[in-house]
Write a protein that holds these residues in place. Sequence first.
Motif, PDB file in Angstrom:
ATOM      1  N   LEU A 171      42.054  69.124   8.532  1.00 10.61           N
ATOM      2  CA  LEU A 171      42.549  70.235   9.343  1.00 10.61           C
ATOM      3  C   LEU A 171      42.112  70.120  10.800  1.00 10.61           C
ATOM      4  CD1 LEU A 171      42.036  73.253   6.924  1.00 10.61           C
ATOM      5  CD2 LEU A 171      44.136  72.006   7.395  1.00 10.61           C
ATOM      6  N   THR A 192      48.611  74.853   8.382  1.00 13.24           N
ATOM      7  CA  THR A 192      48.084  73.631   7.787  1.00 13.24           C
ATOM      8  C   THR A 192      48.929  72.448   8.229  1.00 13.24           C
ATOM      9  OG1 THR A 192      49.511  73.666   5.824  1.00 13.24           O
ATOM     10  CG2 THR A 192      47.469  74.944   5.719  1.00 13.24           C
ATOM     11  N   ALA A 207      46.282  73.227  13.684  1.00 12.15           N
ATOM     12  CA  ALA A 207      45.811  73.537  12.345  1.00 12.15           C
ATOM     13  C   ALA A 207      44.321  73.844  12.304  1.00 12.15           C
ATOM     14  CB  ALA A 207      46.121  72.376  11.412  1.00 12.15           C
TER      15      ALA A 207
END
Length: 208
Positions: A27, A133, A35
Motif C-alpha cells: 500500500l 487500495t 493508496a
Amino acid sequence: MKGRPFKSTRVISSTLSAWAVAMAALLLSPSSATAQTFEVKPVVEKKITRLPDGPLFWRIDNFPTLAQAQAAAGPTALAAEVAGKVWLFTLGPKGESSRGSNKVIEIGPVRPITAPEYLLRINRAGGAPGAKTPVHTHPGSEAFYVLAGKLGQKTPHGMSYAEAGTTMNGHGADTPMEVFSAGTSDLDQLVMFVVDASRPFSSPAKFD
C-alpha cells in the motif's frame, strides 16, 4: 474518527503480523501514492479443511463479552473484539442464530470455491475520503460490512457502493478490484474472507 488511526484490535494468529507488514509495503509503494492512506488491519483468522454445505452466508453477531462469543463459536466462526464491540462472524446457512447474541446482519450468498484448505479471515480497513487500495485479487470471496463512511468498489463488473450500516457481497475468486473510500467522511469497514489457503492471500492485478 476523521484524521485519527483505528484503535488497536485483537489479532489472533502469529502469521497475521507478517502479512500486515507485507500489505503495508504494497500500500505504501511509490507506484501507489494515493493508496498510502488506506489502512488494512487483520483482526482474526483460522484455517479449515471443509466448508459447510452451501449456499453459505456470513452472519454477524454482537456479544456482551469476548468469552461469550468464543464459547458460541463453531468450527466456521471467528470471534474478535474490534471497533469497541465484541463480534462473532459465522460462515454458514442463512437464517441461523447464536444463543445469547444480538444479531447484526447476514451477507451472502458467498461465492463458492473449492480448495484443499480454506482460510477464513476478518480484516478491518478504511481511510480518508479518496483513499484506495491498489488493484488486486483474492483466491476466494469477500463480504463487506460498513461501520462508517461510504465504501466503493471498482471491478470489471462496474462500480458498487455501500453506506454505513449496510453490506456489500463481493465477486468470485480472482476478480480484479480496487476498494476505496467513496464518501465525505472516513471509511471504516469489516471485511470477511473465505479463500483458498494454498494460494497467496492477495495478488497485484490490472483492469483489462
